[in-house]
Design a protein around this motif. Structure first.
Motif, short mmCIF file in Angstrom:
data_model
loop_
_atom_site.label_atom_id
_atom_site.label_comp_id
_atom_site.label_asym_id
_atom_site.label_seq_id
_atom_site.Cartn_x
_atom_site.Cartn_y
_atom_site.Cartn_z
N ILE A 302 0.87 -1.18 0.00
CA ILE A 302 0.00 0.00 0.00
C ILE A 302 0.90 1.22 0.00
O ILE A 302 1.73 1.40 0.89
CB ILE A 302 -0.93 0.01 1.24
N ASP A 303 0.72 2.06 -1.01
CA ASP A 303 1.59 3.22 -1.18
C ASP A 303 1.01 4.50 -0.60
O ASP A 303 1.76 5.40 -0.22
CB ASP A 303 1.85 3.44 -2.68
N VAL A 304 -0.33 4.60 -0.57
CA VAL A 304 -1.00 5.84 -0.20
C VAL A 304 -2.13 5.52 0.78
O VAL A 304 -2.82 4.51 0.63
CB VAL A 304 -1.57 6.55 -1.45
N ILE A 305 -2.31 6.40 1.77
CA ILE A 305 -3.47 6.35 2.65
C ILE A 305 -4.31 7.60 2.41
O ILE A 305 -3.79 8.72 2.41
CB ILE A 305 -3.07 6.26 4.13
N ALA A 306 -5.61 7.40 2.21
CA ALA A 306 -6.53 8.51 1.94
C ALA A 306 -7.82 8.29 2.73
O ALA A 306 -7.86 7.46 3.65
CB ALA A 306 -6.82 8.59 0.44
N THR A 307 -8.88 9.04 2.39
CA THR A 307 -10.12 8.92 3.17
C THR A 307 -11.30 8.36 2.39
O THR A 307 -12.09 7.61 2.93
CB THR A 307 -10.56 10.29 3.74
N ASP A 308 -11.48 8.74 1.13
CA ASP A 308 -12.75 8.52 0.43
C ASP A 308 -13.89 9.16 1.21
O ASP A 308 -15.00 8.62 1.31
CB ASP A 308 -13.02 7.03 0.18
N HIS A 309 -13.63 10.33 1.78
CA HIS A 309 -14.65 11.13 2.47
C HIS A 309 -15.87 11.27 1.57
O HIS A 309 -15.77 11.80 0.46
CB HIS A 309 -14.05 12.50 2.80
N ALA A 310 -17.03 10.80 2.03
CA ALA A 310 -18.23 10.77 1.18
C ALA A 310 -19.47 10.95 2.03
O ALA A 310 -20.15 9.98 2.37
CB ALA A 310 -18.29 9.46 0.39
N PRO A 311 -19.81 12.18 2.40
CA PRO A 311 -20.91 12.41 3.33
C PRO A 311 -22.29 12.27 2.71
O PRO A 311 -22.50 12.54 1.53
CB PRO A 311 -20.68 13.86 3.79
N HIS A 312 -23.22 11.80 3.54
CA HIS A 312 -24.65 11.79 3.24
C HIS A 312 -25.37 12.30 4.49
O HIS A 312 -24.84 12.25 5.60
CB HIS A 312 -25.13 10.39 2.90
#
Length: 444
Positions: A302-312
């Motif tokens: 795994i090269d990158v850590i992110a969020t995929d922030h996706a609010p509802h």
């Protein structure tokens, strides 16, 4: 004279933790040294705390334009800087979707003067916009986003010839959401036949299965190798997929992999407590999958850590299984959740900085960001690794007003965030007008 001088910091950068002073002028890091004597208009004593490059989140959904009842650029970027994220890359599944240069530039216009963090926007792919992708100026976008599995929105690319042509013509990184839609649809039909509309949320990881993820990820890798395209596979969720990626440093890799903070934190055991609030695509799966992803972070698969922030909205999330949309708000507590895992012994702090700061800048060829280096943008975060904070709804910055971390105590707090040398978050509140700039690229 420096505009700002940070003294006595434990600077976390490029694999080391070093006692340094940091001098900032005109939005840039001007000097790094064990002791800087020059005068400054303002001085911050960082004694006992760590100074990190700001987190660069390569996957967010800020819902603007067209879905602003859930979120918008101003609200979510405020939450981001409160959580130590100083730059973000936003996804194209909005209304209208970002499928051509005009809609891309329209989003930049929306962010200008309103975004608290630095910003870039993906150019989306569809079954019928190949010519727009061929004509794309590499300096205008961070990457091309392909939904190789249906998620939120209607941007599924499932025509084999179109997929092949996109990979063949991509001059910049291709970022993929990998799930096999026909496999998922068959699993949904089986679940509906058994449960009707009241499918248990605990089955989400079986419906959006590991087999569906692996099949699609394998196809993306096959296409990237065939066309020598730069591929970045987003939000991986399964033990089996980890073997598809090479361990080691990111430098020189054609194909890179990403994990998201919620897949590093939650497991399917949490569905009983949180239900739809952790329903996301790809799905949170087993503790064994979560642990395999953690190992892959440490191995360099795994090269990158992110969020995929996706609010509802809360109302949307309270629907039964098929009506509750997938996704959750994450940017405000992404970095603190990672610091908590450092304190728990899962990761080294230098590893988190590599995956969340350095490597996104490398993968997307960002110009002078992601590192604490002289001449680089002063996007910096001061954290207290010993400070514990309970996540409470009253402290949330999201427009949607909820978090899957509510009630959780996180150990590792953001005490100061600088964006382009401007103090934008002081540990308790926003303290400046939006200071975000459009991200630029070192692409030749």
């Amino acid at each position: 004279m420096f505009d700002l001088l940070i003294v006595n910091a434990r600077v976390v950068n490029e694999g080391a933790i070093t006692p340094l002073d940091v001098g900032i002028r005109d939005g840039r890091i001007e000097a790094l040294a064990p002791q800087l004597e020059r005068n400054a208009r303002e001085t911050v004593d960082a004694r006992g705390r760590h100074l990190l490059p700001g987190m660069i989140d390569d996957q967010v959904h800020f819902r603007e334009p067209g879905l602003t009842h859930k979120a918008d650029i101003a609200s979510e970027s405020a939450a981001a800087v409160a959580g130590g994220i100083t730059s973000y890359m936003e996804m194209p599944n909005v209304k209208p979707p970002t499928l051509d240069s005009d809609s891309l530039e329209a989003k930049y216009a929306l962010a200008r003067g309103r975004s608290h963090a630095n910003y870039a926007f993906y150019h989306g792919a569809s079954n019928d916009n190949l010519e727009a992708i061929k004509a794309l100026d590499p300096q205008t976008t961070c990457g091309i986003k392909i939904f190789m599995g249906a998620s939120t929105g209607n941007m599924l690319v499932d025509e084999a010839d179109t997929l092949d042509a996109i990979f063949a013509n991509a001059a910049i990184p291709v970022a993929t959401h990998c799930e096999d839609t026909p496999m998922i649809q068959r699993a949904e039909a089986r679940a509906r036949a058994r449960y009707g509309d009241d499918v248990p949320f605990a089955l989400h990881g079986e419906i959006r299965s590991r087999e569906a993820c692996y099949k699609s990820s394998s196809l993306a890798i096959e296409l990237a190798r065939k066309h020598h395209a730069r591929l970045h596979v987003l939000h991986l969720t399964t033990l089996e997929e980890m073997a598809l990626f090479e361990p080691g440093p990111i430098d020189g890799k054609l194909i890179t992999a990403e994990a998201c903070v919620h897949h590093l934190w939650f497991s399917d055991a949490d569905y009983e407590r949180l239900g739809s609030f952790i329903k996301c695509n790809p799905a949170i799966k087993t503790a064994a999958d979560r642990d395999a992803i953690r190992r892959a972070v440490n191995e360099g698969r795994i090269d990158v850590i992110a969020t995929d922030h996706a609010p509802h909205t809360l109302e949307e999330k309270q629907a039964p299984y098929f009506g509750a949309p997938s996704g959750m708000p994450l940017v405000q507590h992404a970095l603190p959740s990672l610091l908590t895992q450092v304190n728990a012994g899962h990761f080294e702090l230098t590893t988190i900085v590599e995956k969340a700061c350095h490597n996104p800048a490398k993968r997307f060829e960002l110009e002078r960001r992601g590192f604490i280096r002289e001449g680089y943008a002063a996007d910096l975060v001061l954290v207290d690794m010993e400070k514990s904070v309970e996540v409470q709804r009253s402290g949330l910055r999201y427009k949607c007003g909820w978090s899957p971390f509510e009630g959780t105590t996180l150990k590792g707090a953001v005490e100061l965030t600088l964006v382009n040398g401007v103090r934008v978050w002081d540990g308790t509140q926003l303290c400046a007008a939006p200071a975000g700039q459009r991200l630029t690229y070192d692409r030749r």
